[in-house]
Write a protein that holds these residues in place. Structure first.
Motif, PDB file in Angstrom:
ATOM      1  N   ALA A 147       0.844  -1.202   0.000  1.00 60.67           N
ATOM      2  CA  ALA A 147       0.000   0.000   0.000  1.00 60.67           C
ATOM      3  C   ALA A 147       0.879   1.252   0.000  1.00 60.67           C
ATOM      4  CB  ALA A 147      -0.891  -0.021   1.238  1.00 60.67           C
ATOM      5  N   PRO A 148       0.354   2.358  -0.547  1.00 61.61           N
ATOM      6  CA  PRO A 148       1.130   3.601  -0.541  1.00 61.61           C
ATOM      7  C   PRO A 148       1.448   4.037   0.895  1.00 61.61           C
ATOM      8  CG  PRO A 148      -0.903   3.836  -1.813  1.00 61.61           C
ATOM      9  CD  PRO A 148      -0.963   2.522  -1.138  1.00 61.61           C
ATOM     10  N   LYS A 149       2.586   4.692   1.057  1.00 60.21           N
ATOM     11  CA  LYS A 149       3.027   5.149   2.381  1.00 60.21           C
ATOM     12  C   LYS A 149       3.145   6.673   2.385  1.00 60.21           C
ATOM     13  CE  LYS A 149       4.281   1.076   4.342  1.00 60.21           C
ATOM     14  NZ  LYS A 149       3.374   0.287   3.502  1.00 60.21           N
ATOM     15  N   LEU A 150       2.961   7.234   3.583  1.00 59.70           N
ATOM     16  CA  LEU A 150       3.044   8.685   3.717  1.00 59.70           C
ATOM     17  C   LEU A 150       4.399   9.209   3.232  1.00 59.70           C
ATOM     18  CD1 LEU A 150       1.608  11.228   4.696  1.00 59.70           C
ATOM     19  CD2 LEU A 150       2.557  10.822   6.975  1.00 59.70           C
ATOM     20  N   VAL A 151       5.454   8.458   3.547  1.00 58.30           N
ATOM     21  CA  VAL A 151       6.793   8.920   3.188  1.00 58.30           C
ATOM     22  C   VAL A 151       6.941   9.048   1.667  1.00 58.30           C
ATOM     23  CG1 VAL A 151       7.749   6.575   3.312  1.00 58.30           C
ATOM     24  CG2 VAL A 151       9.267   8.530   3.604  1.00 58.30           C
ATOM     25  N   GLN A 152       6.238   8.198   0.913  1.00 60.86           N
ATOM     26  CA  GLN A 152       6.298   8.310  -0.557  1.00 60.86           C
ATOM     27  C   GLN A 152       5.594   9.579  -1.034  1.00 60.86           C
ATOM     28  OE1 GLN A 152       4.333   4.619  -1.339  1.00 60.86           O
ATOM     29  NE2 GLN A 152       6.233   3.457  -1.504  1.00 60.86           N
ATOM     30  N   LEU A 153       4.471   9.891  -0.380  1.00 62.80           N
ATOM     31  CA  LEU A 153       3.725  11.087  -0.783  1.00 62.80           C
ATOM     32  C   LEU A 153       4.501  12.356  -0.445  1.00 62.80           C
ATOM     33  CD1 LEU A 153       0.072  10.251   0.274  1.00 62.80           C
ATOM     34  CD2 LEU A 153       1.215   9.854  -1.877  1.00 62.80           C
ATOM     35  N   GLN A 154       5.336  12.244   0.593  1.00 59.13           N
ATOM     36  CA  GLN A 154       6.106  13.416   0.995  1.00 59.13           C
ATOM     37  C   GLN A 154       7.382  13.574   0.163  1.00 59.13           C
ATOM     38  OE1 GLN A 154       6.167  12.395   5.139  1.00 59.13           O
ATOM     39  NE2 GLN A 154       4.573  13.871   5.655  1.00 59.13           N
ATOM     40  N   ALA A 155       7.708  12.549  -0.619  1.00 61.63           N
ATOM     41  CA  ALA A 155       8.940  12.607  -1.417  1.00 61.63           C
ATOM     42  C   ALA A 155       8.737  13.508  -2.641  1.00 61.63           C
ATOM     43  CB  ALA A 155       9.306  11.197  -1.871  1.00 61.63           C
ATOM     44  N   ASN A 156       9.844  14.001  -3.130  1.00 67.72           N
ATOM     45  CA  ASN A 156       9.798  14.891  -4.294  1.00 67.72           C
ATOM     46  C   ASN A 156       9.786  14.115  -5.605  1.00 67.72           C
ATOM     47  OD1 ASN A 156       9.750  17.220  -2.886  1.00 67.72           O
ATOM     48  ND2 ASN A 156      11.910  17.745  -3.178  1.00 67.72           N
ATOM     49  N   VAL A 157       8.796  13.272  -5.781  1.00 65.20           N
ATOM     50  CA  VAL A 157       8.762  12.519  -7.040  1.00 65.20           C
ATOM     51  C   VAL A 157       7.567  12.917  -7.896  1.00 65.20           C
ATOM     52  CG1 VAL A 157       9.981  10.520  -6.128  1.00 65.20           C
ATOM     53  CG2 VAL A 157       7.510  10.619  -5.966  1.00 65.20           C
TER      54      VAL A 157
ATOM     55  N   GLU B 293      -8.519   2.452   2.774  1.00 60.31           N
ATOM     56  CA  GLU B 293      -8.216   2.762   4.177  1.00 60.31           C
ATOM     57  C   GLU B 293      -6.748   3.138   4.364  1.00 60.31           C
ATOM     58  OE1 GLU B 293     -10.081   3.084   6.845  1.00 60.31           O
ATOM     59  OE2 GLU B 293     -11.993   2.338   6.101  1.00 60.31           O
ATOM     60  N   ALA B 294      -5.886   2.752   3.420  1.00 60.09           N
ATOM     61  CA  ALA B 294      -4.463   3.098   3.535  1.00 60.09           C
ATOM     62  C   ALA B 294      -4.301   4.598   3.785  1.00 60.09           C
ATOM     63  CB  ALA B 294      -3.718   2.686   2.274  1.00 60.09           C
ATOM     64  N   TYR B 295      -5.164   5.405   3.180  1.00 62.15           N
ATOM     65  CA  TYR B 295      -5.060   6.860   3.340  1.00 62.15           C
ATOM     66  C   TYR B 295      -5.603   7.331   4.689  1.00 62.15           C
ATOM     67  CZ  TYR B 295      -3.376   7.041  -1.379  1.00 62.15           C
ATOM     68  OH  TYR B 295      -2.591   6.853  -2.498  1.00 62.15           O
ATOM     69  N   HIS B 296      -6.606   6.632   5.203  1.00 60.33           N
ATOM     70  CA  HIS B 296      -7.108   6.981   6.540  1.00 60.33           C
ATOM     71  C   HIS B 296      -6.035   6.655   7.582  1.00 60.33           C
ATOM     72  CE1 HIS B 296     -11.562   6.214   5.141  1.00 60.33           C
ATOM     73  NE2 HIS B 296     -10.850   6.863   4.250  1.00 60.33           N
TER      74      HIS B 296
END
Lengths: 161, 210
Positions: free
Chosen positions: A110-120, B126-129
């Motif tokens: 699943a996507p991770k917060l750290v990926q969303l925060q990365a400059n990609v 839910e991954a986003y929640h």
């Protein structure tokens, strides 16, 4: 008699109710079309289950099929067979042109917060990757908000799911 | 998976979605206004999908969502609480998301493919929640006010899960096992919420026209 190709063409004309630059076919949410004896069965996979536009999309598909003189049956498939990887290359380009950054490819986990925060994530306005996450959540369940530090433009990012 | 457990999941998502939506317009940050509204909308979407599965192709999800008496709901007491206080709200979101992940992970292995498929779909969203809950947990975990809220809600959080899944919640949250506030009983806070939630439905049983 209506042919399957005609149905796909008709469905291609249905815009996403909330991001009208892309069609339902561009979004990859139509999993299959079966035509038999004037009866058209469409399997439809929602993007997000909380999407308020589901009923609108379902009705639009039924109207299009009825307009071809066939009897529609739209089945909503609520499993995980849709992911943002199903958005077509043409659909991704239309999103970008309209100021939405298309989703990043989905990885095995699943996507991770750290990926969303990365400059990609590339700014759809100026192309810079100097962008940051402003909010995981946006105006609809499928979008996040980002900000471009290069051209100082906020923009929406399609969430990867 | 038995129907009562699925109904419990749907009722949890409906009622928590309703509670989360109470922050719309009044959250302490504009970003959280958007976040809580979006999460609430998505949780209610999950509830709808589970009600539809339970109702079957000829059934009506709204009957399950709105035509029961408050005492007939199967939601956990955790989600019923009217918590317009930020530390408690975030403590509940975090505890609920940890418990819900354990429950959804188990459901993905269900022998009924319709149930397992829907659980997999819910899990993706839910991954986003969870990201949102984790982000706040990382920020507040050392704050005494937040820790007190987590401790206060902990027996309620255990009650979200069946006994066999509670061990994992205990190890993930890092608090000791205590007597759970079990599902099947309701707090006094459900009935007033139910009054509001079902008001339109009760005033126009044949369906409201907008």
């Amino acid at each position: 008699m209506v042919a399957e190709a005609q149905v796909w063409e008709a469905l291609e004309e249905i815009p996403d109710p909330e991001i009208p630059v892309v069609s339902l076919v561009d979004l990859g949410v139509i999993r299959s079309v079966d035509v038999a004896n004037g009866h058209v069965r469409i399997e439809f996979t929602p993007t997000f289950l909380g999407c308020p536009a589901l009923e609108v999309m379902k009705r639009a598909m039924e109207e299009k099929v009825a307009g071809l003189g066939a009897e529609p049956e739209v089945e909503v498939i609520s499993d995980d067979s849709w992911s943002t990887d199903r958005i077509t290359p043409a659909g991704r380009e239309k999103l970008r042109a309209a100021g939405f950054a298309p989703p990043a490819p989905r990885e095995a986990s699943a996507p991770k917060l750290v990926q969303l925060q990365a400059n990609v994530f590339r700014c759809p306005y100026c192309g810079s990757t100097e962008t940051r996450l402003e909010n995981i959540f946006g105006p609809t369940p499928c979008r996040s908000l980002r900000y471009c530090d290069s051209c100082r433009q906020p923009f929406e990012q399609f969430k990867t799911i | 998976m038995n129907e009562q457990a699925l109904l419990g999941l749907a009722d949890d998502e409906l009622v928590l979605g309703w509670r989360d939506s109470e922050w719309t317009g009044i959250a302490p940050l504009l970003e959280e206004d958007v976040a809580f509204s979006s999460i609430a909308q998505n949780e209610i979407g999950h509830a709808r999908a589970v009600y539809e599965l339970l109702a079957g192709p000829d059934g009506d999800a709204d009957v399950l969502a709105f035509d029961r008496r408050p005492e007939e709901y199967r939601c956990a007491p955790l989600v019923e609480l009217h918590l317009l206080e930020w530390a408690h709200t975030i403590a509940r979101r975090w505890l609920y998301e940890v418990a819900d992940e354990i429950r959804i992970t188990a459901l993905k292995q269900d022998s009924d493919t319709a149930v397992a498929g829907l659980a997999a779909k819910i899990d993706r969203e839910e991954a986003y929640h969870r990201m949102h809950a984790e982000m706040w947990h990382d920020r507040l975990r050392d704050e005494p006010r937040f820790q007190a809220a987590v401790a206060e809600l902990w027996p309620h959080a255990l009650g979200v899960l069946p006994a066999e899944l509670r061990g994992e919640l205990v190890s993930r949250v890092g608090l000791g096992e205590v007597e759970a506030t079990e599902r099947g009983t309701h707090t006094d806070e459900l009935a007033p919420m139910w009054e509001e939630m079902t008001m339109v439905r009760r005033s126009a049983p044949a369906g409201a026209q907008w």
